[in-house]
Structure formats: structure tokens, C-alpha cells
Design a protein around this motif. Structure first.
Motif, PDB file in Angstrom:
ATOM      1  N   GLY A  37       0.711  -1.226  -0.607  1.00 53.51           N
ATOM      2  CA  GLY A  37      -0.134   0.114  -0.148  1.00 53.51           C
ATOM      3  C   GLY A  37       0.650   0.958  -0.227  1.00 53.51           C
ATOM      4  N   ASN A  46      -6.664   7.323  -8.199  1.00 50.08           N
ATOM      5  CA  ASN A  46      -7.322   6.681  -6.632  1.00 50.08           C
ATOM      6  C   ASN A  46      -8.229   8.472  -6.897  1.00 50.08           C
ATOM      7  N   ARG A  87      -9.473   9.678  -3.847  1.00 52.59           N
ATOM      8  CA  ARG A  87      -9.700   9.537  -2.367  1.00 52.59           C
ATOM      9  C   ARG A  87      -8.001   9.948  -1.828  1.00 52.59           C
ATOM     10  N   GLY A 108      -4.169   9.306  -0.654  1.00 56.05           N
ATOM     11  CA  GLY A 108      -3.112   8.345  -0.992  1.00 56.05           C
ATOM     12  C   GLY A 108      -3.189   8.775   0.603  1.00 56.05           C
ATOM     13  N   ASP A 109      -2.262   7.168   1.325  1.00 63.74           N
ATOM     14  CA  ASP A 109      -1.233   6.528   2.016  1.00 63.74           C
ATOM     15  C   ASP A 109      -0.254   6.170   1.620  1.00 63.74           C
ATOM     16  N   GLU A 137       0.765   8.923   1.810  1.00 62.45           N
ATOM     17  CA  GLU A 137       1.353  10.702   1.765  1.00 62.45           C
ATOM     18  C   GLU A 137       0.512  11.615   2.201  1.00 62.45           C
TER      19      GLU A 137
END
Ligand code: AMP
Ligand code: GLY
Length: 423
Positions: A229, A288, A290, A292-293, A295
Motif C-alpha cells: 500500500g 485513486n 481519495r 493517498g496513504d 502521502e
């Protein structure tokens, strides 16, 4: 009146969003469903309702007089949680189900890019294993194979050999490891260049790009091993000039948002464009729908504006006031369970961290037992530091990590560039 906000999600991204909301003088309480126990340290109210229980979430929002909701992860967006909140009269920040498809289906995204001439890698989609493998064999290596549908960042394989490609196609199309109703893959040309994540706030009246960020998706140092991820990030990205940002806006983000509008699925919320800066200009590798993860955990540290005010302006279709820090760099390193993104242990006890005012911790997968935190998922927490330069921020994060007893955990040693080994 002070606001009560509900955030949906349970990861480090949601921890960072909730914490930023709590910095606002306009906020009363910030709830996070389902959240995680690590968030409680920062005063976030954790709500034990799963993100797929739309009715329960709506009832909770009504009972607690929630002013508006922000939805973090892709699954509830794809499942129409924004639509359901809005149908019940509660404002929700994020795209509707029809627009979340830009992330939910690689094929939809690719068709959109073709239709509106948005630069991306050459591709072809397949649902038949034999035809897909035939196509791969007629193309050069490396070749990129992406599962259609949501795969938590793990549905992309960069095959260096035909054997690897065959294995990936078998997993995705024959074994259907990502459990799609009708498994499909997108096979894509391998693009060469630096990566960039550019996230933009979007409402009906405008597009507001955030600061630039770089994510490290591979599990091992030097970008080796399977994709995750995201194992770390920093912002801003030194190799992204204003000209490049402008080009991304003009050739990618604006045509994407205008294109979505023109096909009847207008996008509002945060649009995340994952890009590769090729010698022929920036090209899209993923969208995406949404934040970010990981970020977000570094980006929100760069934001000098009140995030409550920003989201409210966006929800009310007004122009938000958004100010990013001009000086310095924020860098974050993810600490994961050993074995992630494949099989990994949970329930590993987290050490008591040494206090340090320059370090911030965002929890993603932890639970509390007897007043101690234990790991509860693959990515466990992320550590950030902001400093005058990338090197300084990097040095501080790694020095801190080195001082903790993290022998039961794993993290990359090269977030922010090659560095001297610290352990
Ligand atoms: P994605 O989930 O689509 O962002 O892909 C995960 C990672 O795979 C990206 O961060 C890139 O490092 C890599 N990747 C994806 N697509 C391509 C491509 N077409 N060419 C080169 N690398 C890619
Ligand atoms: N960091 C990649 C993602 O959020 O999908």
C-alpha cells in the motif's frame, strides 16, 4: 457553532486527517469509524462501526449531530457511502459511487484516458488467460499486469520474465485472488521515469492541486520486491518543477475532471493521480478517488490552512483558501509487520516510544490490550518529521527509528533516497 465531524476509515491516513481537523478552532469533536486504538492518544473519538454498515453510520451521524462526513478509503466510496449519506441529508466529502469507478476499475480509467487523450501507458485488457498470455509473449519485458478492481495496492505486478507474467495472470484470472465478480486484467507498457503522486481537491467549481509527494510502493529497499500500500513518502518532491506541475494540470488533471463531467459522472473529493515523468512528459499509472496513504500523513504536515475550512468550502462549492508551507520537507517512514505484504503476524507488542517533539506518529493497524498497543495489520504505524531539507528530515526519522526497539517489525531504510545504513 463548533463542528462535530465524522471520518470513515481506520488507517494512518484517517489518523492524520482527524488530527488535522482537531487543530482547527472550529471543531468540537472528531469521530472516526472504525478508527484504531492508536488514534485515541491524540483525542480522536473512535467509533466501533464498520465502514460497510451504512445505516448504522448514518444513524450515528444523526444521533451525534455530525455536521459533515469525510470518507477516507476506496471501498466505502465504491459502495456508495457518499450517495447514502447525501440521500439522508448529511453532507459527505468524497466522490459518489459512479465517480469512484475511476479508481475501482482500471478498465474504466483506461477508457476515460483514451477518450480524452490523457497520456498514459499503452494497454490492453483481458479476461481470458490464454489470450492474455499470448499478448504478453508478443511484447517486450518488463511488462505491467494490473488486476481490475480494488486490490489495496497489491494488484500490480511488474513482470521481468515471461514466467513471472504467466504466474501473475494465473493468480488474477484463473485463481481470481482478488475475488472479482468477473476477473479482468489490464496489461500495460512499462514506463521509465521518476514517480510522482499529485493529489487535488476537486469540487464543482474548481481543481486545487496539493503539494507534490512521492510514495515508495515496493516492500524492499531500492524498490525491490512486491508492491504494498506504500512504505513511506515525502513532500515536496525536489525534481518536480512548476512547469511539470502545470503540464500535469493541463494535460492530465483538467481533462480528467472535465471528461468525468462530460460522461455524466462528475468527480468531487480528492483525485489522486499517480504519475511517471517520462521523457515524453508525465503519464498516468493510476487514479485513486481519495487521499493517498501514506502521502496524506506527510502532505497534511505541509498544509498551513485550516482543513475544516478547506473541506467546508469544497462541500459548499466555494473556492477554498489553501496555503502550503514553502520551506522545508516532511518525510515519513512506514513500520510494518515482518512478512507484509504477504503473510505476517499480528498481535506484536509495540515498544514504549521515546518522547521526541520533532517526531509524529500516525497509527494504521494497532489495537489496545491492557493499556498497551499491539499490531493489528500489515502496516502498523508511520513516523514523520519535518525539517529544512530532505536529508535532515530523513536523518531525524531514521535516528528515532533506530533508537526504538523495533526488532519485531520491518521498515525500509531508503525513504527519501539512498542513505547510510542505520541498522
Ligand atoms: P499502481 O498501484 O498502479 O500505482 O502501481 C504500483 C506501482 O507499480 C507504481 O507505483 C509503479 O512503481 C509501478 N507501476 C505501475 N504501472 C506502471 C507502468 N506502466 N510502468 C512502470 N511502473 C509502473
Ligand atoms: N499510496 C498509494 C495509495 O494511497 O494508493
Amino acid at each position: 457553532m463548533k463542528r462535530n465531524i465524522l471520518v470513515i476509515g481506520s488507517g494512518g491516513r484517517e489518523h492524520a486527517i482527524c488530527k488535522k481537523f482537531l487543530d482547527s478552532s472550529k471543531v468540537n469533536q472528531v469521530f472516526c469509524a472504525k478508527g484504531n486504538d492508536g488514534m485515541k492518544i491524540d483525542g480522536i473519538q473512535v467509533v466501533d462501526i464498520l465502514e460497510n454498515k451504512h445505516e448504522e453510520l448514518i444513524n450515528f451521524a444523526k444521533e451525534r449531530k455530525i455536521d459533515w462526513v469525510l470518507i477516507g478509503p476506496e471501498n466505502p466510496l465504491m459502495n456508495g457511502l457518499v450517495d447514502d449519506f447525501e440521500d439522508s441529508g448529511i453532507k459527505a466529502f468524497g466522490p459518489k459511487k459512479s465517480a469512484a469507478l475511476i479508481e475501482g476499475s482500471k478498465e474504466f480509467a483506461k477508457e476515460l484516458m483514451t477518450k480524452f487523450n490523457i497520456p498514459t501507458a499503452e494497454y490492453k485488457s483481458f479476461s481470458d488467460f490464454n489470450l492474455a498470455y499470448e499478448y504478453v509473449k508478443n511484447n517486450s519485458l518488463p511488462i505491467v499486469i494490473k488486476a481490475d478492481g480494488l486490490a489495496a495496492g497489491k494488484g500490480v505486478v511488474i513482470a521481468e520474465t515471461y514466467k513471472e507474467a504467466k504466474h501473475a495472470l494465473k493468480e488474477m484470472l484463473v485463481k481470481n485472488t482478488f475475488n472479482n465478480e468477473s476477473p479482468k486484467v489490464v496489461i500495460e507498457e512499462f514506463l521509465v521515469g521518476e514517480e510522482l503522486s499529485l493529489l487535488s481537491f476537486v469540487n464543482e467549481t474548481g481543481i486545487y492541486p496539493m503539494a507534490t509527494a512521492k510514495d515508495y510502493k515496493a516492500i524492499f529497499d531500492n524498490n525491490k520486491g512486491p508492491n504494498t500500500g506504500g512504505m513511506g513518502a515525502y513532500s515536496p518532491v525536489e525534481y518536480v518543477t512548476e512547469e511539470i506541475e502545470e503540464r500535469v494540470l493541463e494535460t492530465i488533471i483538467k481533462p480528467t475532471i472535465n471528461g468525468m463531467k462530460s460522461i455524466g459522472t462528475p468527480f468531487t473529493g480528492v483525485l489522486y493521480t499517480g504519475l511517471i515523468l517520462t521523457t515524453n512528459g508525465p503519464k498516468v499509472i493510476e487514479y485513486n478517488a481519495r487521499f493517498g496513504d501514506p502521502e496524506t500523513q506527510v502532505l497534511l504536515e505541509r498544509l498551513d490552512s485550516d482543513l475544516i475550512e478547506v473541506i467546508e468550502s469544497l462541500l459548499n462549492n466555494k473556492e477554498p483558501v489553501i496555503k502550503w508551507k514553502e520551506a522545508g520537507v516532511t518525510l515519513g517512514v512506514v513500520v510494518s509487520a515482518k512478512g507484509y505484504p504477504n503473510d505476517y503476524e499480528t498481535d506484536i507488542s509495540l515498544p514504549n516510544f521515546k518522547k521526541n517533539n520533532t517526531i509524529k506518529i500516525f497509527y494504521s493497524g494497532v489495537k489496545e490490550k491492557n493499556q498497551r498497543l499491539f499490531s493489528d495489520s500489515g502496516r502498523v504505524f508511520l513516523v514523520t518529521c519535518s525539517d529544512v531539507s530532505q536529508e535532515k528530515a530523513q536523518e531525524k526519522v531514521y535516528t528515532w527509528l533506530n533508537e526504538q526497539n523495533l526488532s519485531s517489525f520491518y521498515y525500509r531504510h531508503d525513504i527519501g533516497g539512498t542513505i547510510k545504513k542505520t541498522n
